[in-house]
Design a protein around this motif. Structure first.
Motif, PDB file in Angstrom:
ATOM      1  N   ARG A   1     -46.302-134.741 -15.543  1.00  0.00           N
ATOM      2  CA  ARG A   1     -45.318-134.616 -14.463  1.00  0.00           C
ATOM      3  C   ARG A   1     -44.141-135.520 -14.770  1.00  0.00           C
ATOM      4  O   ARG A   1     -44.314-136.673 -15.147  1.00  0.00           O
ATOM      5  CB  ARG A   1     -45.940-134.990 -13.128  1.00  0.00           C
ATOM      6  N   GLU A   2     -42.946-134.972 -14.592  1.00  0.00           N
ATOM      7  CA  GLU A   2     -41.723-135.720 -14.849  1.00  0.00           C
ATOM      8  C   GLU A   2     -40.772-135.529 -13.679  1.00  0.00           C
ATOM      9  O   GLU A   2     -40.889-134.575 -12.922  1.00  0.00           O
ATOM     10  CB  GLU A   2     -41.073-135.234 -16.146  1.00  0.00           C
ATOM     11  N   CYS A   3     -39.817-136.435 -13.552  1.00  0.00           N
ATOM     12  CA  CYS A   3     -38.826-136.376 -12.489  1.00  0.00           C
ATOM     13  C   CYS A   3     -37.442-136.523 -13.116  1.00  0.00           C
ATOM     14  O   CYS A   3     -37.260-137.343 -14.016  1.00  0.00           O
ATOM     15  CB  CYS A   3     -39.069-137.501 -11.489  1.00  0.00           C
ATOM     16  N   ARG A   4     -36.494-135.733 -12.656  1.00  0.00           N
ATOM     17  CA  ARG A   4     -35.125-135.808 -13.147  1.00  0.00           C
ATOM     18  C   ARG A   4     -34.157-135.844 -11.981  1.00  0.00           C
ATOM     19  O   ARG A   4     -34.331-135.137 -10.985  1.00  0.00           O
ATOM     20  CB  ARG A   4     -34.773-134.596 -14.014  1.00  0.00           C
ATOM     21  N   SER A   5     -33.093-136.633 -12.132  1.00  0.00           N
ATOM     22  CA  SER A   5     -32.002-136.692 -11.165  1.00  0.00           C
ATOM     23  C   SER A   5     -30.812-135.956 -11.758  1.00  0.00           C
ATOM     24  O   SER A   5     -30.525-136.097 -12.947  1.00  0.00           O
ATOM     25  CB  SER A   5     -31.607-138.140 -10.875  1.00  0.00           C
ATOM     26  N   VAL A   6     -30.142-135.186 -10.926  1.00  0.00           N
ATOM     27  CA  VAL A   6     -28.990-134.415 -11.383  1.00  0.00           C
ATOM     28  C   VAL A   6     -27.907-134.448 -10.317  1.00  0.00           C
ATOM     29  O   VAL A   6     -28.199-134.556  -9.128  1.00  0.00           O
ATOM     30  CB  VAL A   6     -29.363-132.941 -11.687  1.00  0.00           C
ATOM     31  N   PRO A   7     -26.640-134.350 -10.741  1.00  0.00           N
ATOM     32  CA  PRO A   7     -25.583-134.205  -9.738  1.00  0.00           C
ATOM     33  C   PRO A   7     -25.671-132.815  -9.134  1.00  0.00           C
ATOM     34  O   PRO A   7     -26.081-131.867  -9.801  1.00  0.00           O
ATOM     35  CB  PRO A   7     -24.297-134.365 -10.564  1.00  0.00           C
ATOM     36  N   VAL A   8     -25.330-132.705  -7.875  1.00  0.00           N
ATOM     37  CA  VAL A   8     -25.284-131.399  -7.206  1.00  0.00           C
ATOM     38  C   VAL A   8     -23.864-131.230  -6.710  1.00  0.00           C
ATOM     39  O   VAL A   8     -23.406-131.993  -5.868  1.00  0.00           O
ATOM     40  CB  VAL A   8     -26.289-131.311  -6.040  1.00  0.00           C
ATOM     41  N   GLU A   9     -23.157-130.306  -7.264  1.00  0.00           N
ATOM     42  CA  GLU A   9     -21.783-130.070  -6.843  1.00  0.00           C
ATOM     43  C   GLU A   9     -21.586-128.591  -6.603  1.00  0.00           C
ATOM     44  O   GLU A   9     -21.929-127.781  -7.454  1.00  0.00           O
ATOM     45  CB  GLU A   9     -20.806-130.563  -7.911  1.00  0.00           C
TER      46      GLU A   9
ATOM     47  N   GLY B   1     -27.070-126.259  -2.066  1.00  0.00           N
ATOM     48  CA  GLY B   1     -26.617-126.866  -3.307  1.00  0.00           C
ATOM     49  C   GLY B   1     -27.108-126.089  -4.505  1.00  0.00           C
ATOM     50  O   GLY B   1     -27.887-125.143  -4.384  1.00  0.00           O
ATOM     51  N   VAL B   2     -26.630-126.489  -5.664  1.00  0.00           N
ATOM     52  CA  VAL B   2     -27.017-125.861  -6.920  1.00  0.00           C
ATOM     53  C   VAL B   2     -27.340-126.958  -7.929  1.00  0.00           C
ATOM     54  O   VAL B   2     -26.541-127.864  -8.130  1.00  0.00           O
ATOM     55  CB  VAL B   2     -25.886-124.961  -7.476  1.00  0.00           C
ATOM     56  N   ILE B   3     -28.526-126.875  -8.538  1.00  0.00           N
ATOM     57  CA  ILE B   3     -28.862-127.750  -9.660  1.00  0.00           C
ATOM     58  C   ILE B   3     -28.267-127.062 -10.885  1.00  0.00           C
ATOM     59  O   ILE B   3     -28.713-125.983 -11.275  1.00  0.00           O
ATOM     60  CB  ILE B   3     -30.385-127.929  -9.784  1.00  0.00           C
ATOM     61  N   PRO B   4     -27.219-127.635 -11.474  1.00  0.00           N
ATOM     62  CA  PRO B   4     -26.435-126.910 -12.475  1.00  0.00           C
ATOM     63  C   PRO B   4     -27.109-126.761 -13.837  1.00  0.00           C
ATOM     64  O   PRO B   4     -27.827-127.641 -14.294  1.00  0.00           O
ATOM     65  CB  PRO B   4     -25.172-127.765 -12.605  1.00  0.00           C
ATOM     66  N   TYR B   5     -26.851-125.617 -14.446  1.00  0.00           N
ATOM     67  CA  TYR B   5     -27.259-125.383 -15.830  1.00  0.00           C
ATOM     68  C   TYR B   5     -26.189-125.949 -16.763  1.00  0.00           C
ATOM     69  O   TYR B   5     -25.022-126.083 -16.386  1.00  0.00           O
ATOM     70  CB  TYR B   5     -27.389-123.881 -16.107  1.00  0.00           C
TER      71      TYR B   5
END
Length: 133
Positions: free
Chosen positions: A3-11, A22-26
């Motif tokens: 199991r892993e966790c990632r933080s991403v900007p949501v814009e 929101g959208v977790i961007p590709y």
């Protein structure tokens, strides 16, 4: 499975009534990650969530990964997930107990999201220099 966790900007984050969108961007590089003595960035490629979405499992949305701050879930219809050309789109109908989160988004203080996932199998990642896909 790990199991892993990632933080991403949501814009951009949007709030429509009590619904957070929101959208977790590709194709956007992550902040630098250190793992096993290696420094790299990750990129989420289109289709990365396809298998999970097709499986139709119950997915939950929480604040700060705390089940005590449950925001919504797919099985109850209060969390909706969809693959889009730009990323994983999410809509969560915020409960009244999440007024603080709604306010943080509306003020622009909360601008990112994080997600937890399990890798399919060790060594299945694709590498391009110092970028893991």
């Amino acid at each position: 499975m790990q199991r892993e966790c990632r933080s991403v900007p949501v814009e951009p984050y949007q709030v429509e009534g009590r619904t957070l969108i929101g959208v977790i961007p590709y194709d956007s590089p992550s902040p630098p990650i250190r793992e096993n003595g290696r420094r790299f960035v990750e990129v989420i490629r289109p289709g990365a969530f396809s298998r999970s979405l097709q499986a139709g499992g119950d997915v939950i949305s929480t604040y700060n990964h705390s089940i005590a701050r449950l925001l919504g879930r797919t099985s109850s219809g209060t969390l909706r997930l969809a693959d889009s050309p730009t990323g994983l789109r999410f809509e969560v109908d915020l409960p009244a107990s999440a007024d603080d989160i709604k306010e943080l988004v509306e003020r622009g203080d909360l601008r990112g999201a994080s997600f937890t996932f399990s890798t399919r199998r060790p060594g299945s990642d694709k590498w391009s220099g110092s970028t893991r896909e």
